[in-house]
Design an enzyme around this catalytic site. Structure first.
Site, short mmCIF file in Angstrom:
data_model
loop_
_atom_site.label_atom_id
_atom_site.label_comp_id
_atom_site.label_asym_id
_atom_site.label_seq_id
_atom_site.Cartn_x
_atom_site.Cartn_y
_atom_site.Cartn_z
N ASP A 480 0.81 -1.22 0.00
CA ASP A 480 0.00 0.00 0.00
C ASP A 480 0.84 1.27 0.00
OD1 ASP A 480 -2.68 -0.47 -0.16
OD2 ASP A 480 -2.95 -0.84 1.98
C1 GLC Z 1 -1.45 -3.48 5.58
C2 GLC Z 1 -2.70 -3.57 4.76
C3 GLC Z 1 -2.55 -4.52 3.62
C4 GLC Z 1 -1.30 -4.23 2.86
C5 GLC Z 1 -0.09 -4.18 3.76
C6 GLC Z 1 1.16 -3.77 3.05
O1 GLC Z 1 -1.29 -4.65 6.32
O2 GLC Z 1 -3.80 -3.93 5.54
O3 GLC Z 1 -3.65 -4.44 2.76
O4 GLC Z 1 -1.14 -5.19 1.87
O5 GLC Z 1 -0.32 -3.28 4.81
O6 GLC Z 1 1.17 -2.43 2.72
C1 GLC Z 2 -0.82 2.82 5.72
C2 GLC Z 2 -0.07 1.70 6.37
C3 GLC Z 2 -0.22 0.42 5.61
C4 GLC Z 2 -1.67 0.17 5.39
C5 GLC Z 2 -2.37 1.38 4.75
C6 GLC Z 2 -3.84 1.15 4.66
O1 GLC Z 2 -0.30 3.10 4.50
O2 GLC Z 2 1.28 1.98 6.47
O3 GLC Z 2 0.37 -0.63 6.30
O4 GLC Z 2 -1.83 -0.92 4.54
O5 GLC Z 2 -2.15 2.51 5.54
O6 GLC Z 2 -4.46 2.09 3.87
#
Ligand code: GLC
Ligand code: GLC
Length: 808
Positions: A480
Site C-alpha cells: 500500500d
Molecule cells: C497493511 C494492509 C494490507 C497491505 C499491507 C502492506 O497490512 O492492511 O492491505 O497489503 O499493509 O502495505
Molecule cells: C498505511 C499503512 C499500511 C496500510 C495502509 C492502509 O499506508 O502503512 O500498512 O496498509 O495505511 O491504507
C-alpha cells in the site's frame, strides 16, 4: 525474557505478571458481540461494529497506555485492589492471567483473599459474562466491599470522542434492582440499549462518572470506593455502571457472582413513559443466574473451539510447531475473520472498514474451519467489484457496500478474489459457487455469476498493462505504500487516494507474479466448468506474462519490483536505495518463474544475502533514507519501520513458500520459524507484543528498535503463515481433486503425523522421513493399500482413514 508460558493442554497462554512490555490482549466473542480484553482487564466491548455500536469507552493514546476496561475494585480493610492489577496497581500477592480460546481468566489474591474472574462471550449471546469467585483463604472473618465499573460509550465511538457539545447532554440511564441500563438515544432513533447486571442484591450503585471518581481523579483512585455509593442517576455527562456489594466471608468461605455486560434490541421500546422495555434484557440475565448455567456455557464455548480446531492437527517432536499449528495460528485466523482490520490495540475500531485484498487473504486461513462463512464472505466481497474487474479497496461490514472515499485503483485487488475462491473450492469441492449470481458494484441491475467476476478480475490485469507489458500498478499493489502515481508533497495528504489511479506508465512486477500464480487457478476453474477455450486463452496470457517478467522484470540476480511513472526501475541494483524488494521474489518464484533456468534460486539466494536478519526478512534494502515523492509512502517511514525495510511479516511466508516450491525445505522452515511467535517467546522483552500471535511488523535492522514488533493480531500474516506451514511445508494441500500430499520439510524432521478432516472424512496421516530428505514422496499407503499419484482418495463416509507417507 518470558512473562508467562504456554499451557497447551488447556490451549491457554498464561501470563504471570501484569507488567508485560505492552498490553497482551485476547478476544471474546465470535459471532456478533465482541470484547477485547488485556491482561490487566483493559479493553472494550461492541456489537458487530466497533465504531457504530460501541458499548464501552476506550481512550486511545492514553497514559498509561491501557486505561479503560471492566474494572472490579475490592476493598478489604484499607487495601483497595483489582483482580487484573490495573487501575489501582496495588501490588498483588498472586497474579495470573490465562488467555484461552474466547475467554480470559484472572486468578489473583491479596491479603489472603482470592479472586478468580472468568470473562467470556458465550455462544450465540450478545454480552460479556463475568464470573467472579471470591474466597477467604485467611483464618479470620472478612468483610469486604466489592465495586464494579464500566464506562459507557454513547454508541458511536468516533462521535463520542469529538462531539462533546451534544454528547454531554444526551446520556441517560435507568436502574432497576441490580441492573443498570444504558439507554442514551433510545428515546429517539435507537432500538437498542446496553445493560450491566449482577446476579445478587446490591447495597448501592453509581451511574454518574464524576460522582464515582470525583472530579479530579482517575480510575486509579475512585473517590466512591470507600463505603456506600450515592445511587446517582446520570443525566448527560458520563454514564457509567457501578454496583456495590458488601460481602462477609468466613474462613474458607467462597462467594460466586455473575456480572453481565449485555446488548439488546427491541421493537417494543417502552413499557410506560420513558421506561424502557426490560424484557429482552431480563431474558439474557435469566440465562446466567447460576454457576451451573455459567459452567455449561463455558463448556459449550470450549466445544465450539474443539470443533473449530479439529479439522487440522499435528503431532511432532517440536512442541512450538504443534502449538502454533494446533492452537494459536488458527485462533488468530478466526480473529482476523471476525475483525478484519478493525479493532485491536493498534487498529482503533473507528478507522477503516474491511479491505478487499485483506479479507480475501484472510479466507485462506479459515476456510477449512468455517467453509459456509467463507462462501458468504467471498460473495459479499465479490458484490463490491466493478464490472471491469477493478474493486472497491474497502467496504463497510454493516452495509457491505464499497467505500467511495477510497474508491478503487489498487490493481492487485482483483487477483485475490481468484485466490480466495480457489481456496474455497479446493477445500469443499463446491464448484457450484462459480455459478452463483453476484451483482457488481452492489447494483441489482448488474448481475453476473461469480465466474464472471473472476473472469473480470483476470482480464483487469490483462487489459491494463504498461509500456513493458507488465501490469499497471494503479494507486498501489499489495504494498500500500508504494504509491507510484501519487507524488505527494502536501503534508497530511493521503498517499493512496491523492494523485491519479490510472497512470499508464508505472508497472508492478509483483502483480505480474501474483497474476501468474493465481491465474493458474482461473485456468483450472474454467476447465472444470467445461470452458476450455477460456482456459486456453487464459493460459496463453499467463505464459506471455511470465516471459515478459523474465525479459523486463529480472534484474540479473533478483526480480525487479516495479517501474515508476517515468519508466525508471525500482528494486534494481542500479538504484541507490531500495535495490531489492522481497515481494516479487516470493510470488514470481511461487508462480514458477525462473525455476527451470536457475534464476529463481538466484533470486532466493539474493533474499538471503541482502534481506535476511536474525528476526526475519526485511522488505527492502537498502532502506530509503530520503523522501522520494515518486515512490510515495514507503519512503516516508524512517528506515527500518513498516514498509521501509521493516520486517513486514505478511510477506515472509511468501519466501518460505517460494523455497518450498524450489524444494529447499530446511530453508523454508527456517524462514517460517524466524517470525513464528511461539519461537520468539524468550525474546518477549525485545519483541514486546504477544508471544502467541503474529504482529504485522517487526522493526528491521535499520531501525532503532531492531526486533520490536508492532500491530499484533489483525494482519494477513496469520493466514499466510497458516497455509505456509500446513500446505507448503507440511504438505497437506487441498486441491480440486482432493487432498494432495506434497511435503517440503527440513531434512532433520524425521517424522510427524497430521489429522485432517476433509470433505466428509478424517485422514490420519503419518509421515516417515527416515530417509532425511527435504522433498519427494516415495509411496503413499491408504488403509493398507498403496495408491498411485499424490492425491488421497475421497471417501465422504465420516470415517477415519489411515495414511502412511514415506518420503525419499
Ligand atoms: C497493511 C494492509 C494490507 C497491505 C499491507 C502492506 O497490512 O492492511 O492491505 O497489503 O499493509 O502495505
Ligand atoms: C498505511 C499503512 C499500511 C496500510 C495502509 C492502509 O499506508 O502503512 O500498512 O496498509 O495505511 O491504507
Amino acid at each position: 525474557m518470558n512473562f508467562g508460558y504456554f499451557d497447551d493442554s488447556n490451549r491457554e497462554y498464561v501470563i504471570e505478571t501484569p507488567k508485560t512490555p505492552y498490553p497482551w490482549i485476547n478476544y471474546l466473542g465470535s459471532e456478533s458481540f465482541f470484547g477485547l480484553v488485556s491482561n490487566t482487564a483493559g479493553g472494550y466491548a461492541f456489537y458487530k461494529d466497533a465504531k457504530l455500536r460501541r458499548l464501552t469507552r476506550y481512550r486511545y493514546n492514553d497514559v498509561p497506555v491501557d486505561s479503560g476496561g471492566r474494572y472490579y475494585y475490592i476493598k478489604d480493610n484499607d487495601t483497595v485492589w483489582n483482580p487484573g492489577w490495573m487501575p489501582t496497581k496495588t501490588e498483588l500477592d498472586r497474579y495470573e492471567c490465562r488467555h484461552g480460546m474466547g475467554y480470559t481468566k484472572f486468578t489473583s489474591s491479596k491479603n489472603q483473599l482470592r479472586c478468580e474472574l472468568t470473562m467470556m462471550v458465550p455462544n450465540d449471546y450478545n454480552g460479556e459474562v463475568h464470573q467472579m469467585k471470591l474466597t477467604n483463604d485467611s483464618s479470620m472473618d472478612k468483610v469486604i466491599d466489592l465495586y464494579s465499573l464500566v464506562e459507557f460509550c454513547l454508541w458511536d465511538a468516533s462521535d463520542d470522542m469529538t462531539n462533546f457539545q451534544r454528547n454531554y447532554s444526551t446520556g441517560e440511564v435507568e436502574v432497576e434492582e441490580s441492573v443498570i441500563y444504558h439507554k442514551t438515544e433510545f428515546r429517539e432513533r435507537r432500538d437498542h440499549y446496553a445493560f450491566f447486571s449482577m446476579n445478587q442484591n446490591i447495597n448501592s450503585f453509581e451511574t454518574d462518572r464524576d460522582t464515582f471518581l470525583g472530579a479530579f481523579n482517575g480510575y486509579d483512585k475512585p473517590e466512591a470506593v470507600n463505603g456506600e455509593l450515592k445511587n446517582s442517576i446520570a443525566s448527560g455527562w458520563h454514564p457509567i455502571g457501578s454496583h456495590h456489594k458488601k460481602i462477609e466471608l468466613k474462613p474458607d468461605e467462597e462467594i460466586s457472582i455473575i456480572f453481565i455486560l449485555g446488548y439488546t434490541e427491541t421493537k417494543e421500546k417502552f413499557t410506560s413513559a420513558n421506561v424502557i422495555n426490560k424484557a429482552p434484557a431480563q431474558k439474557m440475565i435469566d440465562a446466567f443466574k447460576t454457576d451451573e448455567q455459567f459452567e455449561k456455557a463455558f463448556l459449550e464455548l470450549k466445544h465450539k473451539w474443539d470443533g473449530l480446531l479439529a479439522p487440522f492437527s499435528i503431532d511432532s517432536d517440536d512442541e512450538k510447531l504443534n502449538r502454533m499449528v494446533n492452537i494459536w495460528n488458527p485462533y488468530q485466523c478466526m480473529v482476523t475473520f471476525n475483525m478484519s482490520r478493525s479493532a485491536s490495540y493498534f487498529e482503533s475500531g473507528i478507522g477503516r472498514g474491511m479491505g478487499f485484498r485483506d479479507s480475501n487473504q484472510d479466507i485462506l486461513g479459515f476456510v477449512h474451519q468455517i467453509p459456509e462463512k467463507a462462501k458468504e464472505r467471498i460473495l459479499d466481497i465479490a458484490a463490491t467489484q466493478f464490472e471491469d474487474g477493478s474493486a472497491y479497496h474497502q467496504y463497510q461490514p454493516l452495509t457491505k457496500k464499497g467505500n467511495d472515499a477510497i474508491g478503487s485503483g489498487f490493481n492487485d485487488d482483483p487477483c485475490w478474489l481468484i485466490m480466495a475462491t480457489a481456496a474455497y473450492i479446493k477445500e469443499t469441492g463446491d464448484f457450484e459457487i462459480l455459478k452463483e449470481e453476484v451483482v457488481f458494484e452492489n447494483d441489482p441491475n448488474k448481475v453476473g455469476t461469480l465466474y464472471d467476476h473472476l473472469n473480470a478480475s483476470f482480464y483487469h490485469v490483462v487489459n491494463n498493462k504498461g509500456p513493458h507489458g507488465l501490469p499497471l500498478i494503479g494507486r498501489a499493489d499489495w504494498n500500500d505504500c508504494l504509491n507510484l502515481n501519487c507524488h505527494s508533497t502536501e503534508p497530511g495528504e493521503s498517499f493512496q487516494t491523492s494523485g491519479t489511479a490510472d497512470g499508464r506508465v508505472a508497472e508492478s512486477v509483483f502483480i505480474a507474479g501474483l497474476f501468474a500464480f493465481t491465474g493458474k487457478d482461473f485456468v483450472e476453474m474454467s476447465r472444470y466448468l467445461g470452458k476450455d477455450k477460456e482456459a486456453d486463452e487464459a493460459k496463453q496470457h499467463i505464459e506471455e506474462m511470465k516471459e515478459t517478467v523474465m525479459t523486463h522484470g529480472y534484474d540479473g540476480e533478483w526480480f525487479l519490483r516495479a517501474y515508476d511513472a517515468f519508466g525508471e526501475k525500482i528494486g534494481s541494483h542500479e538504484n541507490d536505495e531500495g535495490k531489492i524488494y522481497i515481494e516479487p521474489q516470493g510470488f514470481c518464484v511461487m508462480s514458477g518463474m525462473g525455476i527451470d533456468d536457475g534464476r529463481a534460486l538466484k533470486a532466493l539466494d539474493s533474499v538471503k544475502e541482502h534481506l535476511d536478519t536474525k528476526y526475519g526478512i526485511v522488505l527492502n534494502q537498502p532502506a530509503y533514507t530520503k523522501y522520494h515523492p515518486e515512490l510515495g509512502e514507503i519512503s516516508s517511514y524512517p528506515p527500518g519501520y513498516k514498509e521501509n525495510a521493516g520486517i513486514f511479516c505478511h510477506n515472509n511466508p511468501w519466501i518460505a513458500c517460494a523455497e518450498a516450491e524450489v524444494g529447499r525445505g530446511t530453508r523454508a522452515f527456517e524462514v517460517y520459524k524466524r517470525i513464528a511467535p511461539a519461537y520468539l517467546e524468550e525474546i518477549s522483552d525485545v519483541h514486546k507484543t504477544e508471544p502467541y500471535v503474529y504482529s504485522q511488523m517487526i522493526t528491521g535492522k535499520d531501525g532503532v528498535h531492531f526486533g520490536q514488533a508492532k500491530n499484533s493480531w489483525l494482519t494477513g500474516t496469520a493466514s499466510w503463515n497458516y497455509i505456509t506451514i500446513t500446505q507448503w511445508i507440511l504438505g497437506i494441500q487441498p486441491d480440486y481433486k482432493g487432498l494432495k500430499i506434497n511435503p517440503c520439510i527440513p531434512a532433520d524432521l524425521k517424522s510427524y503425523s497430521v489429522n485432517r478432516t476433509f470433505r466428509g472424512c478424517t485422514y490420519q496421516i503419518s509421515f516417515d522421513n527416515s530417509a532425511g530428505v527435504e522433498k519427494g514422496v516415495k509411496s503413499i499407503v491408504v488403509d493398507n493399500k498403496k495408491i498411485e499419484g499424490h492425491h488421497l482418495p475421497l471417501f465422504d463416509d465420516q470415517k477415519t482413514h489411515k495414511v502412511v507417507v514415506t518420503m525419499g
